[in-house]
Design a protein around this motif. Structure first.
Motif, PDB file in Angstrom:
ATOM      1  N   ARG A 151       0.828  -1.210   0.000  1.00  0.00           N
ATOM      2  CA  ARG A 151       0.000   0.000   0.000  1.00  0.00           C
ATOM      3  C   ARG A 151       0.861   1.258   0.000  1.00  0.00           C
ATOM      4  N   GLU A 152       1.924   1.247   0.773  1.00  0.00           N
ATOM      5  CA  GLU A 152       2.804   2.416   0.837  1.00  0.00           C
ATOM      6  C   GLU A 152       3.405   2.743  -0.526  1.00  0.00           C
ATOM      7  N   LYS A 153       3.693   1.709  -1.320  1.00  0.00           N
ATOM      8  CA  LYS A 153       4.373   1.913  -2.604  1.00  0.00           C
ATOM      9  C   LYS A 153       3.410   2.054  -3.781  1.00  0.00           C
ATOM     10  N   LEU A 154       2.278   1.356  -3.745  1.00  0.00           N
ATOM     11  CA  LEU A 154       1.434   1.261  -4.938  1.00  0.00           C
ATOM     12  C   LEU A 154       0.090   1.970  -4.824  1.00  0.00           C
ATOM     13  N   GLN A 155      -0.336   2.350  -3.609  1.00  0.00           N
ATOM     14  CA  GLN A 155      -1.664   2.951  -3.479  1.00  0.00           C
ATOM     15  C   GLN A 155      -1.714   4.315  -4.151  1.00  0.00           C
ATOM     16  N   THR A 156      -2.869   4.612  -4.768  1.00  0.00           N
ATOM     17  CA  THR A 156      -3.094   5.912  -5.408  1.00  0.00           C
ATOM     18  C   THR A 156      -4.355   6.538  -4.821  1.00  0.00           C
ATOM     19  N   GLU A 157      -4.727   7.685  -5.341  1.00  0.00           N
ATOM     20  CA  GLU A 157      -5.939   8.357  -4.872  1.00  0.00           C
ATOM     21  C   GLU A 157      -7.168   7.492  -5.125  1.00  0.00           C
ATOM     22  N   PHE A 158      -7.136   6.717  -6.198  1.00  0.00           N
ATOM     23  CA  PHE A 158      -8.322   5.962  -6.594  1.00  0.00           C
ATOM     24  C   PHE A 158      -8.235   4.473  -6.292  1.00  0.00           C
ATOM     25  N   ILE A 159      -7.025   3.928  -6.161  1.00  0.00           N
ATOM     26  CA  ILE A 159      -6.862   2.493  -5.915  1.00  0.00           C
ATOM     27  C   ILE A 159      -6.274   2.299  -4.526  1.00  0.00           C
ATOM     28  N   GLN A 160      -7.039   1.639  -3.645  1.00  0.00           N
ATOM     29  CA  GLN A 160      -6.664   1.524  -2.242  1.00  0.00           C
ATOM     30  C   GLN A 160      -6.623   0.065  -1.813  1.00  0.00           C
ATOM     31  N   TYR A 161      -5.718  -0.241  -0.874  1.00  0.00           N
ATOM     32  CA  TYR A 161      -5.500  -1.599  -0.376  1.00  0.00           C
ATOM     33  C   TYR A 161      -5.954  -1.705   1.078  1.00  0.00           C
ATOM     34  N   TYR A 162      -6.645  -2.817   1.391  1.00  0.00           N
ATOM     35  CA  TYR A 162      -7.104  -3.055   2.756  1.00  0.00           C
ATOM     36  C   TYR A 162      -6.673  -4.453   3.203  1.00  0.00           C
ATOM     37  N   PRO A 163      -5.956  -4.544   4.330  1.00  0.00           N
ATOM     38  CA  PRO A 163      -5.553  -5.876   4.826  1.00  0.00           C
ATOM     39  C   PRO A 163      -6.731  -6.637   5.402  1.00  0.00           C
ATOM     40  N   GLY A 164      -6.703  -7.963   5.201  1.00  0.00           N
ATOM     41  CA  GLY A 164      -7.755  -8.829   5.721  1.00  0.00           C
ATOM     42  C   GLY A 164      -7.193  -9.901   6.624  1.00  0.00           C
ATOM     43  N   VAL A 165      -7.646 -11.138   6.436  1.00  0.00           N
ATOM     44  CA  VAL A 165      -7.246 -12.270   7.267  1.00  0.00           C
ATOM     45  C   VAL A 165      -6.394 -13.223   6.437  1.00  0.00           C
ATOM     46  N   SER A 166      -5.239 -13.625   6.981  1.00  0.00           N
ATOM     47  CA  SER A 166      -4.332 -14.562   6.330  1.00  0.00           C
ATOM     48  C   SER A 166      -3.994 -14.051   4.929  1.00  0.00           C
ATOM     49  N   TYR A 167      -4.241 -14.843   3.901  1.00  0.00           N
ATOM     50  CA  TYR A 167      -3.857 -14.459   2.542  1.00  0.00           C
ATOM     51  C   TYR A 167      -4.926 -13.631   1.842  1.00  0.00           C
ATOM     52  N   ARG A 168      -6.058 -13.356   2.491  1.00  0.00           N
ATOM     53  CA  ARG A 168      -7.216 -12.748   1.845  1.00  0.00           C
ATOM     54  C   ARG A 168      -7.278 -11.245   2.128  1.00  0.00           C
TER      55      ARG A 168
END
Length: 407
Positions: A133-150
């Protein structure tokens, strides 16, 4: 009357020569399931509608009473609901697995070895997703951590024109023909290939390899969808209830349906999940006012994907003892009337290591009709020969809640 659904994800299988032409369900030692089957009803149900993919999103919607052709808008938005990620109508979401790819070839020629990176821990995978997320997130594309590999990706005002492949469908295959397709495919491809560059030498993966574990060296994007809307479960069935699962998908369906998710410490969605804790949580909710509980057990499915025959058999035995037996004994002791339905959402045969659209075996037991009705065990074979068949999951759910409605 209490109503309990025990969803044994991926438990159904094919006869195997190594098991004497029996299935894992036939070989597993399941005395509680056997007892309930002898006093109850077994049969088959078609949980996957024709033309739809045999995913847990489609199948669990159907089992819970929601026709997938009406309610299904994709897998990932169901997971977003569990993760507390608010969606608007213009958002597009994606499931983001952390997977294991081979290391020596150019990205597009790599082979996928493991869709779950060896059931990576949530602590490890969260750090990896945060670094991505620190390297690839943009204003429009966001990353959210979940459980294990998901995990989850949200694309604000994103396109909805992709052809994406679940990673568990292509294990041990070269990814070349299964990379994202569609007019905007390059954006997703670049996210995936860039993630490999970020993860291949990550300290977490170096440590994992030193411990003999699969490295979590790439994201894999699939399961796109839009904001869903489910009718309230209570309005449909007049039952107040809860959902117990280790995975965001099932909790998300429950939340959208108005069911209360119950968090169980140590619930992982694998063979090493806290079976005891899930059984105790189900009993507690039922004895403290709930009329309905939906208990989802992921372990048989994960073992099926991994080709782990011994683990799949073991998972069925643990479910029988720690879930089925515990709930049956507790409700009997409390002198509660109850109905239990046990079934997989779909089959995940060891031979295929992925989901299939075959009808799955169900079993229904009613404590108020405690008489020997058959000599059947709860197996694929007894379900097939019973003559009982439901064309879709919602019809079976309606029958489970209101058994006289079918007669």
């Amino acid at each position: 009357m209490k109503h309990i659904i025990i969803l044994t994800d991926g438990a159904g299988d094919y006869e195997m020569g190594i098991l004497g032409n029996m299935t894992p369900l036939e070989v597993a030692k399941t005395p509680y399931l056997d007892e309930l089957a002898q006093k109850g009803e077994v049969g088959l149900v078609q949980t996957i509608p024709e033309g739809m993919q045999p995913g847990s999103d489609v199948a669990n919607l159907a089992v819970m009473g929601y026709a997938p052709d009406k309610y299904h808008t994709g897998r990932s938005p169901l997971e977003a609901a569990s993760m507390g990620v608010p969606l608007i109508d213009t958002d597009i979401t994606f499931r983001c697995n952390i997977v294991t790819l081979t290391e020596d070839e150019p990205y597009e020629e790599k082979t996928i070895l493991d869709h779950s990176s060896g059931d990576i821990t949530t602590e490890e995978s969260t750090q990896l997703i945060l670094d991505i997320r620190e390297k690839l997130q943009t204003e429009f594309i966001q990353y959210y951590p979940g459980v294990s590999y998901r995990h989850l990706i949200l694309w604000k005002k994103g396109p909805y024109d992709f052809d994406l492949t679940p990673p568990h469908d292509i294990l041990t295959q070269k990814i070349t023909n299964y990379l994202p397709k569609g007019p905007h495919k390059d954006i997703l491809y670049n996210m995936m290939s860039n993630s490999y560059d970020l993860l291949k030498d990550h300290p977490i993966n170096i440590a994992r390899k030193e411990r003999g574990l699969n490295p979590a060296n790439s994201i894999w994007i699939w399961g796109e969808g839009k904001k869903p809307q489910l009718d309230p479960f209570y309005d449909k069935y007049q039952l107040k209830g809860s959902v117990i699962s280790a995975v965001d998908l099932i909790n998300g369906i429950g939340i959208l349906a108005g069911l209360q998710p119950v968090k169980v410490e140590g619930a992982t969605g694998t063979l090493h999940t806290n079976f005891d804790g899930k059984g105790k949580a189900a009993i507690e909710t039922l004895l403290n006012g709930d009329d309905f509980v939906y208990i989802h057990l992921e372990a048989p499915d994960e073992c099926g994907h991994q080709g782990d025959l011994e683990g799949k058999i073991k998972s069925l035995e643990l479910i029988d003892e720690k879930i089925v037996g515990a709930i049956k004994n507790a409700l009997n002791e409390a002198k509660e009337d109850y109905r239990i339905m046990i079934l997989p959402d779909h089959m995940t045969p060891i031979a295929k290591r992925t989901h299939t659209s075959d009808p799955v075996p169900y079993m229904i037991y009613d404590s108020t009709q405690n008489t020997n009705l058959s000599q059947n065990r709860y197996t694929e074979k007894s379900a097939k020969t019973s003559g009982n068949f439901f064309n879709d999951g919602p019809s079976l759910m309606d029958y489970f809640i209101k058994p006289n409605a079918r007669k």
